[in-house]
Design an enzyme around this catalytic site. Structure first.
Site, short mmCIF file in Angstrom:
data_model
loop_
_atom_site.label_atom_id
_atom_site.label_comp_id
_atom_site.label_asym_id
_atom_site.label_seq_id
_atom_site.Cartn_x
_atom_site.Cartn_y
_atom_site.Cartn_z
N HIS A 33 50.21 39.77 23.79
CA HIS A 33 51.20 40.70 24.04
C HIS A 33 52.57 40.49 23.29
O HIS A 33 52.46 39.26 22.60
CB HIS A 33 51.54 40.28 25.83
CG HIS A 33 51.75 39.04 25.79
ND1 HIS A 33 52.97 38.27 25.43
CD2 HIS A 33 51.03 37.88 26.18
CE1 HIS A 33 53.10 37.33 25.66
NE2 HIS A 33 51.68 36.96 26.24
N GLU B 176 46.12 35.72 31.69
CA GLU B 176 46.05 34.31 30.80
C GLU B 176 45.46 33.13 31.37
O GLU B 176 45.12 33.22 32.57
CB GLU B 176 47.67 34.03 30.33
CG GLU B 176 47.99 32.57 29.72
CD GLU B 176 47.23 32.64 28.34
OE1 GLU B 176 46.00 32.51 28.19
OE2 GLU B 176 47.97 32.30 27.47
#
Length: 218
Positions: free
Chosen positions: A8, A84
């Site tokens: 990202h 994550e």
């Protein structure tokens, strides 16, 4: 089949050097949208069959921004399995302060994942993160017959990509961590697309126009 991966765009907590993890999240920086657009232009004519993205907002915004730049936008499939690495009590905390609190263990997150122990701060085992991401990739490869883009996060995606190339746990950080909005490409084997995959491009950011390479920050 080619598999594309990106981390990202850079966030406020990245800038502040704070851990985000699986549940922590912060907004993308204004300049990150330009880098996301640059990534989209880089892969504009890749005939993607689908985009798979983490459900975290920073990843969703990145995936949507890339998709807008594609010559032929595709379905974005959101999954928690691409989130994550869970960092438990570290999430939202200063990276530098936590390194001082856990001086023997936390450096292993960046350098020696085979020695990394998340139990003191109730984090997720790296093996669990790798397994969930490998499952998403394998299922996507079985479902689609062309290029796929995966949008994820620094620590978990770095480890999973290297694992998919056949490396051992102790080797997963040898090439460093993924930069924000970087490009990595794996190629599956024919005819059965079985592991290990071949690493074709790693952590490329030249298209972002950066004069110096930034610190990966996990």
């Amino acid at each position: 089949m080619e598999l594309y991966f990106t981390r990202h765009g850079k966030t406020q907590w990245n800038l502040e050097r704070r851990f985000q993890g699986s549940q922590g999240d912060s907004p993308l920086l204004p300049e990150s949208y330009e880098e996301i657009k640059a990534f989209g232009k880089k892969v504009k004519y890749v005939p993607f069959k689908a985009i798979y993205s983490s459900t975290a907002k920073r990843a969703r915004d990145t995936a949507e921004g890339i998709n807008q730049e594609l010559a032929h936008p595709v379905e974005i499939i959101y999954t928690d399995k691409l989130r994550e690495l869970g960092l438990g009590e570290l999430e939202g905390q200063s990276i530098d302060e936590m390194y001082e609190r856990y001086p023997e263990n936390l450096p292993n997150l960046r350098n020696h994942l085979d020695r990394y122990d998340p139990t003191p701060f109730k984090g997720e085992a790296i093996e669990c993160a790798i397994t969930r991401i490998e499952t998403v990739v394998a299922d996507a490869v079985a479902l689609h017959d062309g290029p796929i883009l995966f949008v994820g996060h620094g620590a978990s995606l770095t480890a999973a990509i290297q694992w998919l190339t056949g490396k051992k746990l102790s080797q997963l950080r040898e090439m460093g961590g993924l930069y924000n909005s970087s490009l990595t490409i794996l190629e599956t084997g024919e005819p059965n697309n079985l592991l290990p995959y071949e690493l074709k491009v790693w952590n490329e950011i030249d298209f972002l126009g950066k004069e110096t390479k930034p610190e990966p920050l996990l």
